[in-house]
Design a protein around this motif. Structure first.
Motif: not given
Length: 292
Positions: A106-111, A82-84, A246-247
């Motif tokens: 971290k996924v939610a944050q990146e979104a 998901l990060h990628h 990725p992050v």
């Protein structure tokens, strides 16, 4: 025309036949994969598998709104996958909204920070970014080490809930190691002692600490510490690798670092993360610009 493409033009094509066509190609590129992705009878599992590689095209599927209700195949993907995915700028906002509720923080944050969800930055974004870095990125005691070697910018330190004012260290061994860009130091971080030590147990000399700490922290896990290290380390190889991390905060650190070749910035201007994009665009427009 390929008979499989002709068959996929039929909106009533059964799911079983679509799966048979997919099993016959098993390739993510090409017109057949695209036609499968756009077919209204594409199964949710297959749809989200193909979505990871063609997110912009997926929104044109007539059943897209219904497929969003059966998105377990997407949300159950690994955080790494998901990060990628979130590095891409062409993700539909409806999918980003879904990912803002992901279990992985971290996924939610990146979104939430994706440009297609939050929008492009506006005037005065630098102050907002500093506040974001100070409040959202996880902090640990490595910040004390960064402060001791002058690698914790005062503008960011002042924005922290509890600014760091480290106590002086005791005198260290005079032994030295010549620093250079891609130096691989013979030392390790002793978590129990909370300090860097050489292989023989001697503390790392003061004059070598900044480069060693930045190099080590840039390659480590964590959030704020590796970000700050990547924003300042003088090691192009590390920075080039970080541009595809990725992050988002590692890509941001690389984008802020003036040791990163400007030839790497155009790719970052098309990053999915609004802050990475803004920094890369700002640096290309004004090579002398600094965030801190």
């Amino acid at each position: 025309m390929d008979e499989r493409l002709v068959a996929l033009k039929d909106p009533t094509l059964p799911v079983v036949r679509i799966e048979e066509i997919w099993q016959g190609i098993r390739t993510l590129d090409g017109p057949i994969a695209g036609a499968i992705l756009l077919h209204p009878n594409c199964s949710p599992t297959l749809f989200w598998e193909l979505f990871l590689h063609h997110p912009a095209l997926a929104a044109s599927n007539p059943s897209f709104s219904l497929l969003l209700l059966e998105s377990e195949s997407l949300t159950h993907q690994s955080a790494w996958t998901l990060h990628h995915l979130l590095r891409r700028p062409d993700i539909p906002a409806s999918v980003l909204e879904l990912l803002t509720h992901a279990e992985a923080r971290k996924v939610a944050q990146e979104a939430r920070h994706h440009q297609a969800f939050a929008g492009e930055v506006v005037a005065g974004w630098e102050a907002e970014l500093l506040q974001l870095l100070a409040s959202e990125l996880h902090r640990d005691r490595r910040l004390v080490w960064l402060a001791r070697v002058g690698a914790l910018p005062e503008a960011l330190n002042a924005a922290l809930p509890y600014p760091i004012r480290p106590t002086p260290l005791p005198p260290r061994s005079p032994r030295g190691i010549p620093p250079y860009e891609d130096w691989e130091p013979r030392w390790q971080y002793n978590a129990r002692l909370g300090q860097l030590v050489l292989e023989d147990g001697l503390a790392l000399p003061e004059r070598d600490q900044r480069h060693a700490i930045l190099t080590f922290f840039a390659c480590s896990d964590g959030e704020l510490a590796p970000f700050l290290a990547l924003a300042q380390v003088a090691a192009r190889r590390l920075l080039t690798n970080a541009t595809v991390a990725p992050v988002w905060y590692k890509r941001l650190g690389a984008a802020l670092n003036h040791h990163l070749p400007t030839s790497a910035l155009p790719r970052l201007t098309d990053d999915g993360n609004r802050w990475v994009r803004a920094v890369a665009q700002k640096r290309l427009a004004d090579p002398k610009w600094r965030l801190f």
